[in-house]
Scaffold this motif. Structure first.
Motif, PDB file in Angstrom:
ATOM      1  N   PHE A   1      39.545  30.295  54.621  1.00 49.66           N
ATOM      2  CA  PHE A   1      39.415  29.910  53.217  1.00 49.66           C
ATOM      3  C   PHE A   1      38.649  30.986  52.434  1.00 49.66           C
ATOM      4  CE2 PHE A   1      36.695  27.950  49.962  1.00 49.66           C
ATOM      5  CZ  PHE A   1      37.662  27.406  49.114  1.00 49.66           C
ATOM      6  N   ASN A   2      37.540  31.469  53.040  1.00 51.73           N
ATOM      7  CA  ASN A   2      36.739  32.514  52.395  1.00 51.73           C
ATOM      8  C   ASN A   2      37.534  33.815  52.229  1.00 51.73           C
ATOM      9  OD1 ASN A   2      34.613  30.799  52.254  1.00 51.73           O
ATOM     10  ND2 ASN A   2      33.388  31.771  53.860  1.00 51.73           N
ATOM     11  N   VAL A   3      38.310  34.152  53.265  1.00 46.05           N
ATOM     12  CA  VAL A   3      39.116  35.380  53.194  1.00 46.05           C
ATOM     13  C   VAL A   3      40.110  35.294  52.052  1.00 46.05           C
ATOM     14  CG1 VAL A   3      40.897  36.721  54.392  1.00 46.05           C
ATOM     15  CG2 VAL A   3      38.844  35.974  55.634  1.00 46.05           C
ATOM     16  N   PHE A   4      40.777  34.154  51.939  1.00 48.33           N
ATOM     17  CA  PHE A   4      41.754  33.996  50.863  1.00 48.33           C
ATOM     18  C   PHE A   4      41.069  33.970  49.498  1.00 48.33           C
ATOM     19  CE2 PHE A   4      44.410  31.291  48.093  1.00 48.33           C
ATOM     20  CZ  PHE A   4      45.527  32.116  48.026  1.00 48.33           C
ATOM     21  N   LEU A   5      39.944  33.304  49.420  1.00 47.53           N
ATOM     22  CA  LEU A   5      39.203  33.238  48.166  1.00 47.53           C
ATOM     23  C   LEU A   5      38.766  34.644  47.731  1.00 47.53           C
ATOM     24  CD1 LEU A   5      38.406  30.850  46.379  1.00 47.53           C
ATOM     25  CD2 LEU A   5      36.148  30.893  47.447  1.00 47.53           C
ATOM     26  N   HIS A   6      38.330  35.430  48.693  1.00 45.48           N
ATOM     27  CA  HIS A   6      37.920  36.811  48.383  1.00 45.48           C
ATOM     28  C   HIS A   6      39.106  37.629  47.883  1.00 45.48           C
ATOM     29  CE1 HIS A   6      37.249  41.093  49.462  1.00 45.48           C
ATOM     30  NE2 HIS A   6      36.072  40.851  48.911  1.00 45.48           N
ATOM     31  N   TYR A   7      40.245  37.403  48.467  1.00 50.79           N
ATOM     32  CA  TYR A   7      41.462  38.092  48.012  1.00 50.79           C
ATOM     33  C   TYR A   7      41.741  37.744  46.550  1.00 50.79           C
ATOM     34  CZ  TYR A   7      46.471  38.313  47.032  1.00 50.79           C
ATOM     35  OH  TYR A   7      47.682  38.513  46.416  1.00 50.79           O
ATOM     36  N   CYS A   8      41.606  36.488  46.206  1.00 51.57           N
ATOM     37  CA  CYS A   8      41.857  36.079  44.827  1.00 51.57           C
ATOM     38  C   CYS A   8      40.846  36.698  43.851  1.00 51.57           C
ATOM     39  CB  CYS A   8      41.811  34.548  44.720  1.00 51.57           C
ATOM     40  SG  CYS A   8      43.153  33.723  45.609  1.00 51.57           S
ATOM     41  N   ILE A   9      39.581  36.786  44.301  1.00 51.01           N
ATOM     42  CA  ILE A   9      38.556  37.418  43.456  1.00 51.01           C
ATOM     43  C   ILE A   9      38.867  38.895  43.266  1.00 51.01           C
ATOM     44  CG2 ILE A   9      36.109  38.043  43.333  1.00 51.01           C
ATOM     45  CD1 ILE A   9      35.525  35.435  44.887  1.00 51.01           C
ATOM     46  N   LYS A  10      39.230  39.538  44.334  1.00 48.66           N
ATOM     47  CA  LYS A  10      39.504  40.974  44.281  1.00 48.66           C
ATOM     48  C   LYS A  10      40.688  41.283  43.375  1.00 48.66           C
ATOM     49  CE  LYS A  10      41.067  44.758  47.257  1.00 48.66           C
ATOM     50  NZ  LYS A  10      41.567  45.114  48.585  1.00 48.66           N
ATOM     51  N   GLU A  11      41.724  40.471  43.468  1.00 53.74           N
ATOM     52  CA  GLU A  11      42.943  40.739  42.706  1.00 53.74           C
ATOM     53  C   GLU A  11      42.916  40.108  41.311  1.00 53.74           C
ATOM     54  OE1 GLU A  11      45.274  42.725  43.737  1.00 53.74           O
ATOM     55  OE2 GLU A  11      44.276  43.082  45.673  1.00 53.74           O
ATOM     56  N   ASP A  12      41.789  39.504  40.941  1.00 55.57           N
ATOM     57  CA  ASP A  12      41.668  38.864  39.625  1.00 55.57           C
ATOM     58  C   ASP A  12      42.787  37.838  39.404  1.00 55.57           C
ATOM     59  OD1 ASP A  12      39.325  40.022  38.755  1.00 55.57           O
ATOM     60  OD2 ASP A  12      40.332  41.738  37.830  1.00 55.57           O
ATOM     61  N   ILE A  13      43.065  37.045  40.430  1.00 54.96           N
ATOM     62  CA  ILE A  13      44.080  35.995  40.293  1.00 54.96           C
ATOM     63  C   ILE A  13      43.679  35.038  39.174  1.00 54.96           C
ATOM     64  CG2 ILE A  13      45.228  34.091  41.492  1.00 54.96           C
ATOM     65  CD1 ILE A  13      45.972  36.971  42.429  1.00 54.96           C
ATOM     66  N   VAL A  14      42.400  34.788  39.091  1.00 60.66           N
ATOM     67  CA  VAL A  14      41.870  34.000  37.982  1.00 60.66           C
ATOM     68  C   VAL A  14      41.332  34.985  36.950  1.00 60.66           C
ATOM     69  CG1 VAL A  14      40.232  32.245  37.264  1.00 60.66           C
ATOM     70  CG2 VAL A  14      41.247  32.134  39.545  1.00 60.66           C
ATOM     71  N   PRO A  15      41.884  35.004  35.730  1.00 66.34           N
ATOM     72  CA  PRO A  15      41.372  35.927  34.709  1.00 66.34           C
ATOM     73  C   PRO A  15      39.866  35.742  34.546  1.00 66.34           C
ATOM     74  CG  PRO A  15      43.383  34.891  33.948  1.00 66.34           C
ATOM     75  CD  PRO A  15      43.019  34.183  35.221  1.00 66.34           C
ATOM     76  N   ARG A  16      39.168  36.802  34.285  1.00 62.47           N
ATOM     77  CA  ARG A  16      37.710  36.783  34.256  1.00 62.47           C
ATOM     78  C   ARG A  16      37.169  35.859  33.167  1.00 62.47           C
ATOM     79  NH1 ARG A  16      36.264  43.155  35.770  1.00 62.47           N
ATOM     80  NH2 ARG A  16      37.571  43.163  37.657  1.00 62.47           N
ATOM     81  N   GLU A  17      37.964  35.699  32.132  1.00 59.10           N
ATOM     82  CA  GLU A  17      37.495  34.815  31.067  1.00 59.10           C
ATOM     83  C   GLU A  17      37.665  33.346  31.454  1.00 59.10           C
ATOM     84  OE1 GLU A  17      41.753  36.089  30.151  1.00 59.10           O
ATOM     85  OE2 GLU A  17      39.870  37.038  30.812  1.00 59.10           O
ATOM     86  N   SER A  18      38.372  33.065  32.582  1.00 57.76           N
ATOM     87  CA  SER A  18      38.647  31.668  32.972  1.00 57.76           C
ATOM     88  C   SER A  18      37.923  31.254  34.238  1.00 57.76           C
ATOM     89  CB  SER A  18      40.147  31.472  33.173  1.00 57.76           C
ATOM     90  OG  SER A  18      40.863  31.801  32.008  1.00 57.76           O
ATOM     91  N   VAL A  19      37.130  32.159  34.802  1.00 62.43           N
ATOM     92  CA  VAL A  19      36.519  31.830  36.102  1.00 62.43           C
ATOM     93  C   VAL A  19      35.522  30.689  36.004  1.00 62.43           C
ATOM     94  CG1 VAL A  19      36.854  34.133  37.089  1.00 62.43           C
ATOM     95  CG2 VAL A  19      34.790  33.638  35.749  1.00 62.43           C
ATOM     96  N   ASP A  20      35.025  30.412  34.792  1.00 64.45           N
ATOM     97  CA  ASP A  20      34.074  29.318  34.645  1.00 64.45           C
ATOM     98  C   ASP A  20      34.765  27.957  34.532  1.00 64.45           C
ATOM     99  OD1 ASP A  20      31.572  30.610  34.748  1.00 64.45           O
ATOM    100  OD2 ASP A  20      31.921  31.425  32.740  1.00 64.45           O
TER     101      ASP A  20
END
Length: 1563
Positions: free
Chosen positions: A1270-1289
């Motif tokens: 789960f952490n590995v996949f979550l890190h992948y999403c953070i790295k690739e900006d899957i969630v736009p930075r303005e929406s991470v909150d």
């Protein structure tokens, strides 16, 4: 129209406004300084008033900065450089000037030093060659300076001169002090401020410096365009000051200085207190003006005597500062000739003779310290003499000036007055000072003779110099005060009889005339007999010299400092031994031995045999000494062999041999010679060729007093082991070493060894132990009763030493006598011997050997004496040969003499086998105990016959005999190896198994930096990554959480058992020390070990457990804990063992917070030790390419398979015991805790298994695996900006986008599983592989040890390195896609995201970070291991970069080391709070620290044990073009060797305890 007409055409009212500004008078100048206070602004304001222009305008209009010397003065310690190609001895570059000058690129030789004493950069000055200037100071030369000065108008020059005159006059006024008064702090501050201003202008204007220097000297300092500046051609300054400008009234022109002389310089050097205050100002101009230097030196020498004679702190400080100005440059050499009427050489010699000697004599000749009224400071200019005599024109001048030679030898002779009323420690400061000046005097003569010898055109001068020196030396020696002598024994001897004690008042502590004579004879090659025949040296003078040397060496032994770490004494011993040889040649054997035993009998030995033997050994050294001041390779090796033979010398220890190997530097010794005959590396040196033991000198005299006995005893031990390796008895005395032949001038030494008088002395000594009633013999020598009485005064007479002298005699007979014997002479002697053996004893007594044959060892051996053995035994006829045969008959009690006796008979047999065969056949064979098997005194002698009772009820009935088997060893220390032995099941002491009691594995706990460095470097990799374009908020979270919340290595309290498990898992395990527990694999019974350690007590360690060596012979691995083996049970014995193990491990981690006697176990904490063993083992068992020389090099393992299996077994044993810990149930396991997203999943899951052993471990471990995926996949999403930075909150948007990415990544449009992109697949594989490896290791721990085979392994290095195999073996799948979807299904992901987005943040420090980014730790990567900081490939580049490492935050010294792990600059001082030992723990690299030296290619390795520093040694990772390791800056064309770096890296990663590196550092 003229220029001036414009002025007169203007209206009158405007003319009134035009006025000429009046310059201030001196009184006004002085008042402004007093009223406004001294500051740069005030001085520059006065400059403007005096010159009618601001300083900036002057500098802009008349620029000369580029022609100025650099003059950089550090405000804190920094690196300075001296280039041997470009600099004089005392001149230096600052860092910018040095590297700008490209000295390294040009291949120059240079040194570096820390400038912490106010040195200035000399770039641009005459102390540095013009071609050595940096690009900024290339215009700094006299021609350019002169051209720039000529551009300044005369009226401006005058104004500037007057300004400087006023300013200097003010300085003179405030520094003029009454006698015995010191300057006030206020005035001192003023002089400092003015001096600081002068320093400033010296770096920006050579013209201002020139004018100020002229004002100080009150003379023109311009150099003529042709020729050199001459002191005698004094030209006054043209700038005078009207009286009204000085005082406000009119009058004639005057100069302001009213002191002695006509200038400030004369005033200063004639007023010592003022000079002491203003000398720094003089030095500023001295450093920046070539001709001013000459004027200063002239003025200094003019007042030299007055400045020198008081020798108080002020005069000495002035002398020291002045000597630093002229020491090492050519300027002072001008003053050693007729350049000035004040001759430097003469002044120094007279000052020392007339003032220093009388001042220092009271320190020796009074027994009451209160009689000494005056403190005398120790400083001498004699140090410069040897250097000056290397300058040809100075050496010629000195050699040709008989007056100065007389003065020189008079000074040397005055030292012979230094006797004492009682014993004086020769290592005290005064004595060491005078010894150093002795060396300077001796080295002066050495330098003169060497310089003249090397100059072919000085041949005639050399010959006359040798003649004049010999004449003057002998004359001065003959004038020395003599001790009272008596005519006895056919010569003049000290005292009326033997055994009349000498007093200390009769023993000179210093006698440089004698040592100068030694150096003179060695270098000139003069036959000592010429001293008598040509220069009329008498036997009385020789006797006096020999007695003086013997007395000093008997009573004071050496000048060695008791606290010194030098292992070699000073060269004075070599001179003294050479002079004893000279005395032997001049006096002859009989007279010399009379003098020797007269002296030996007249001092007290305190009934101490060792002291007596040490003194007697001087006689042996007299025969064996080989004095030289230009040693050849063979002579160098002879000395170095003695150190290597001890087995105590590391490479660095050989540097001390430069004390006696004249002309050789430490670098020559260690880099040029050592590797030719010893083992490589920095470790204990061993001889490569065992035959070199033929050079072993048992009586080697040059080891320092502090280490002589230690080194000597170790040499003897090693020699015995060498003899054993040859199958020979080890208890035979060593024979004399192989030595080079003495020069023909000392052939008298060989004659003495074949002299009948010496053989009679040997006879007298050897007859006594065979015939205790021995009284004397007919026609005995004068020494017979003396020797008998002398030897009876000590418990153990030195029989061994006289057997040694006998072998020396026969060695000399063989090498010198036989080799020069004609066949006819040999035949004549053989015939005479045949006649001799035909006679009876009575006939032999009167037999005379052929008169045509000169005396020799054989005839003296056969000489028969009529010996009186007392009333009971009467008189018998005995020869020395008879005594040797008698010793042979009593071989059982004299076995150690066999080697000497056999040596003599071998030479006899070699001379004439027919005559002497009877002795060959009649001699009884030597029966010696078999010494090829040597019982270990620590094992066999201590444990044999001991009985141990086992704790088991059934076994208590029987006693177990400890039968220790000891391996035969040729070498004292078994060769170290990295191979781990196959673990043994039985006790290594009693060799019994579990049937006699529970076995324990001997293990070792210590710090290990591997886990911490991996965690730290991994966190910083993500926090500082600039390539992947992470959201800075995510990087901030990683850095903040790691450093601020986790705070690795910061534990400050002992945890309570009630602390939640999540606290342990999240924080405590990472805050506590990173440890690793290893084992050699050998087992013991605890009681066997206790008994073993009682008879072989380990060294005490107050900080931790006492460390002991594994009891198995040949292992010796360090151990400090015991891991109980076998099936756990509830017995008191098992509980006691586990509790001791648990409490010891906890005490290790909380050492500073627990009491050693009251240590206890923190059961909940114990999992940390198993966890870190698993994590460490996983890291160091990886396959890697780190530090390969090229990309084509194959991958390699950091450890062997055997090592891996052994450490896996140790971890398994530790696991089995720790799992028995009595931990209380946890309400919430860490894997289920709300803080689980901040805990490493392997930690939380494996810890949960430990805390809840009744739960199914597989479920908990797979729960951890799912969390990690789960952490590995979550890190992948953070790295690739899957969630736009303005929406991470926004948790809803974030969860939705992550789920969509999951579907897109793993499933196609039909919902079927699809393959990942190759690049992404490899990225995930790289991050997941380490986790699977840890799971497999953990899985292996569960298996019983009895099911594990030593040959077939469940897991191996190869298996763990294969990701596919790990997948199949662990989760029975063959792809990542299946793994992800199996453990992280859509439902699991959605559920986990829900918890994740709502989790409670564990710290206020991260409250502002979006929830999405709050996951820790980031994934590890298989191909990324903890590694060293990146080092420069070129050493030259590294040198330049590393000098920017800054200063120590604690002591402010420059950082002289660079930590190889973190790259930080380190203070070199071990005791500093920021030093290398402390840094080991702050950077978490313990127990091994690697520190690259900044100022050399050396890399220092620091080792600790249980938080205590143990030792350090050096190596190098930079190699020269030949692949050798240099350790100095002689060659900077060095390249980083990745192979050497790889060796260090493997040791760092794979050390199982801090001894591992010691075993492998040379591999």
């Amino acid at each position: 129209m003229s220029f001036f007409s414009g002025f007169f055409s203007k209206p009158e009212e405007k003319l009134t406004s035009f006025q000429v500004t009046k310059t201030p008078s001196f009184e006004e100048f002085k008042k402004i300084l007093k009223d406004d206070g001294i500051s740069d602004e005030t001085i520059e304001d006065l400059f403007e008033k005096m010159t009618l222009m601001p300083l900036d305008s002057f500098l802009e209009k008349y620029p000369s900065k580029d022609s100025s010397k650099c003059q950089h003065i550090p405000t804190k310690p920094e690196w300075f450089y001296s280039c041997k190609n470009c600099c004089n001895e005392a001149n230096y570059y600052c860092r910018p000037c040095f590297f700008d000058g490209k000295h390294i690129e040009k291949g120059h030789s240079f040194t570096m030093l820390e400038n912490s004493i106010g040195r200035v950069c000399d770039c641009g000055g005459e102390g540095i060659k013009t071609e050595g200037y940096c690009t900024k100071h290339t215009k700094s030369n006299e021609k350019i300076k002169r051209e720039l000065m000529n551009k300044i108008p005369s009226f401006v020059k005058k104004d500037v001169h007057i300004f400087f005159r006023y300013l200097l006059q003010y300085l003179q006024s405030i520094s003029t002090l009454p006698p015995n008064k010191t300057i006030s702090e206020e005035l001192k501050e003023e002089t400092i401020l003015i001096g600081g201003w002068f320093i400033m202008i010296s770096s920006i204007s050579s013209s201002l410096v020139h004018m100020a220097a002229e004002e100080i000297a009150s003379r023109v300092l311009d150099s003529p365009e042709t020729g050199e500046f001459k002191l005698s051609e004094h030209k006054s300054l043209p700038y005078k000051i009207d009286l009204h400008t000085m005082s406000g009234s009119s009058g004639s022109d005057i100069q302001p200085f009213t002191s002695k002389g006509s200038n400030l310089l004369s005033f200063l050097f004639s007023n010592i207190n003022s000079l002491h205050v203003l000398l720094p100002l003089v030095i500023i101009f001295y450093d920046n003006h070539q001709n001013f230097k000459l004027v200063v030196i002239e003025e200094f020498l003019k007042n030299y005597t007055n400045l020198f004679k008081t020798r108080d702190s002020i005069s000495t400080d002035i002398s020291i500062k002045m000597s630093t100005l002229y020491c090492g440059n050519n300027l002072i050499s001008k003053f050693c000739t007729d350049y000035s009427k004040h001759n430097y050489l003469e002044l120094v010699l007279r000052a020392h003779k007339n003032y220093y000697v009388p001042l220092l004599l009271p320190f020796y000749q009074t027994s009451n310290p209160e009689d000494i009224k005056k403190e005398v400071m120790l400083q001498t200019d004699l140090e410069n003499f040897p250097k000056l005599m290397k300058v040809l024109h100075v050496a010629k001048y000195f050699a040709a000036d008989e007056e100065k030679l007389d003065l020189f030898f008079e000074l040397a002779g005055s030292y012979h007055q230094f006797t004492t009323l009682e014993y004086i420690d020769p290592s005290i400061s005064t004595c060491k000072f005078l010894l150093n000046t002795e060396h300077y005097l001796v080295n002066t003569i050495r330098a003169v003779l060497t310089t003249l010898t090397e100059d072919k055109e000085s041949k005639k001068l050399l010959e006359s110099t040798i003649d004049i020196m010999a004449e003057k030396l002998v004359a001065k020696i003959m004038k020395l005060k003599k001790r009272k002598m008596t005519d006895r024994c056919g010569m003049m001897l000290e005292h009326a009889d033997f055994f009349e004690n000498f007093t200390y008042a009769e023993i000179p502590v210093h006698f440089p005339l004698f040592r100068i004579l030694s150096a003179f004879l060695i270098l000139s090659g003069m036959d000592p007999m010429d001293l008598k025949t040509k220069y009329y040296l008498t036997d009385v003078d020789v006797t006096e010299m020999v007695t003086t040397i013997l007395l000093f060496r008997f009573c004071y032994v050496t000048y060695d400092v008791t606290t010194s770490t030098e292992n070699i004494t000073d060269i004075s011993l070599m001179y003294d031994l050479h002079l004893l040889q000279v005395g032997l040649c001049l006096l002859g054997t009989k007279k010399f031995l009379l003098v020797f035993f007269n002296t030996l009998s007249s001092i007290s030995h305190g009934n101490n045999s060792k002291v007596f033997v040490d003194n007697l050994s001087l006689l042996i050294s007299t025969f064996q000494a080989r004095a030289t001041l230009s040693p050849n390779k063979t002579q160098v090796f002879y000395h170095l062999y003695q150190g290597a033979m001890s087995g105590l010398f590391f490479k660095v220890h050989f540097r001390s041999f430069d004390m006696i190997l004249a002309g050789l530097t430490e670098t020559d010794i260690c880099e040029k010679y050592l590797d030719e005959f010893t083992t490589p590396g920095e470790s204990e040196k061993q001889l490569l060729d065992p035959t070199n033991w033929k050079y072993y000198d048992r009586y080697y005299p040059y080891f320092s007093l502090n280490y002589r006995d230690l080194i000597g005893s170790n040499c003897l031990k090693k020699y015995k082991l060498y003899k054993e390796s040859l199958g020979l008895p080890s208890n035979l005395n060593p024979l004399p070493p192989q030595l080079e032949q003495l020069p023909s001038q000392l052939s008298g030494v060989y004659s003495a060894l074949n002299d009948q008088y010496l053989f009679q002395v040997i006879f007298i000594v050897l007859v006594a132990p065979l015939y205790p009633t021995f009284i004397g013999y007919e026609n005995s020598i004068e020494l017979q009763p003396v020797i008998k009485r002398l030897f009876s005064s000590v418990p153990n007479p030195p029989i061994v030493e006289f057997f040694y002298i006998l072998t020396l005699s026969f060695k000399s007979f063989k090498e010198q006598f036989l080799s020069g014997l004609q066949d006819s002479e040999k035949l004549e002697l053989q015939q005479s011997l045949q006649e001799y053996f035909k006679l009876d004893v009575q006939g032999k007594y009167t037999f005379k050997f052929q008169s045509t044959i000169k005396e020799n060892a054989i005839t003296h051996l056969l000489q028969v004496y009529n010996v009186d053995l007392g009333e009971t035994n009467g008189k018998v006829m005995l020869s020395l040969l008879d005594l040797l045969l008698k010793f042979k008959d009593k071989i059982s009690s004299h076995v150690h003499h066999t080697s000497s006796i056999d040596y003599v008979f071998d030479i006899l047999y070699e001379f004439d086998s027919e005559i002497f065969k009877q002795f060959k056949t009649s001699i009884s064979p030597v029966v010696v105990e078999n010494t090829t098997t040597t019982p270990s005194p620590n094992v066999e002698d201590s444990l044999k016959e001991l009985t141990i009772k086992d704790g088991d009820d059934e076994a208590k009935k029987d006693e177990v005999k400890v039968d220790v088997k000891v391996d035969v060893k040729v070498e004292e220390e078994e060769k170290e190896t990295t191979t781990t032995e196959v673990p043994t099941k039985n006790c290594v002491i009693c060799e019994k198994g579990e049937e006699t009691g529970r076995l324990h594995s001997m293990a070792y706990i210590d710090l290990s930096s591997v886990v911490f460095q991996n965690s730290s470097q991994n966190s910083f990799y993500y926090a500082k990554d600039t390539k992947s374009d992470y959201d800075p908020r995510y990087q901030e979270f990683i850095e903040t959480f790691f450093l601020t919340d986790i705070k690795p290595g910061s534990v400050q309290f002992v945890p309570y058992k009630d602390d939640p498990a999540a606290f342990f898992a999240c924080y405590l395990f990472q805050r506590c020390p990173s440890t690793y527990i290893s084992s050699c694999g050998h087992n013991v019974h605890k009681k066997c070990l206790d008994m073993y350690n009682r008879v072989n007590p380990p060294p005490a360690n107050s900080l931790f457990n006492n460390t002991y060596k594994c009891a198995k012979v040949g292992c010796g691995r360090e151990c400090d804990i015991l891991i109980p083996l076998g099936k756990p049970d509830q017995s008191i014995d098992y509980k006691s063992s586990t509790n001791e193990l648990f409490s010891t491990m906890c005490y290790f981690d909380f050492l500073a917070l627990m009491e050693k006697e009251n240590r206890y176990s923190i059961d909940k904490y114990l999992w940390k030790f198993v966890l870190q063993n698993i994590e460490t083992l996983e890291l160091k068992s990886r396959l890697t390419t780190l530090y390969n020389e090229s990309e084509d090099d194959p991958e390699y393992y950091l450890m062997s398979e055997e090592e891996f299996q052994n450490e896996l077994l140790t971890t398994s044993r530790l696991f089995n015991v720790v799992m028995t810990a009595d931990v209380e149930p946890e309400p919430v396991l860490p894997i289920y805790d709300e803080s689980t997203f901040f805990i490493d999943p392997f930690t939380s899951s494996s810890y949960s298994v430990f805390l809840a052993p009744t739960e199914h471990p597989v479920e908990l471990l797979f729960k951890g695996l799912a969390s990690y995926l789960f952490n590995v996949f979550l890190h992948y999403c953070i790295k690739e900006d899957i969630v736009p930075r303005e929406s991470v909150d926004n948790p809803i948007i974030a969860s939705k986008l992550i789920l969509e990415e999951y579907n897109d990544l793993f499933f196609d449009d039909k919902g079927e599983l699809k393959e990942l992109d190759d690049e992404l697949y490899l990225e995930f594989e790289n991050q997941i592989h380490p986790y699977l490896r840890k799971l497999l290791i953990f899985n292996n721990l569960y298996k019983s040890e009895s099911l594990k085979s030593p040959t077939t392994f469940d897991i191996s290095l190869d298996l763990l390195s294969n990701f596919g195999e790990c997948l199949k073996l662990l989760v029975k799948c063959d792809s990542l896609e299946v793994l992800f979807t199996k453990f992280v299904s859509k439902d699991y992901l959605e559920l986990s995201l829900g918890f994740f987005m709502k989790k409670k943040k564990v710290s206020a420090n991260i409250s502002h970070i979006p929830q999405l980014y709050c996951t820790y730790p980031p994934p590890q990567q298989y191909d990324t291991l903890p590694q060293f900081f990146e080092m420069e490939t070129s050493f030259a580049t590294a040198l330049e970069e590393n000098t920017l490492a800054g200063n120590c935050v604690t002591c402010k010294k420059v950082s002289k080391m660079i930590c190889l792990v973190c790259g930080a600059g380190i203070c070199p001082t071990s005791t500093c709070k920021s030093g290398p030992i402390t840094h080991l723990y702050s950077c978490e690299s313990a127990p091994i620290g690697y520190y690259q030296q900044v100022s050399s290619p050396s890399l220092y390795v620091y080792l600790t044990k249980h938080s205590v520093f143990t030792r350090s040694f050096s190596t190098s990772v930079y190699l020269d073009k030949d692949g050798k390791k240099p350790f100095d800056l002689s060659d900077c064309n060095l390249t980083l060797s990745k192979n050497e770096l790889k060796k260090l890296y493997i040791n760092w990663m794979n050390h199982t305890n801090s001894e591992f590196l010691l075993k492998n550092k040379n591999k």
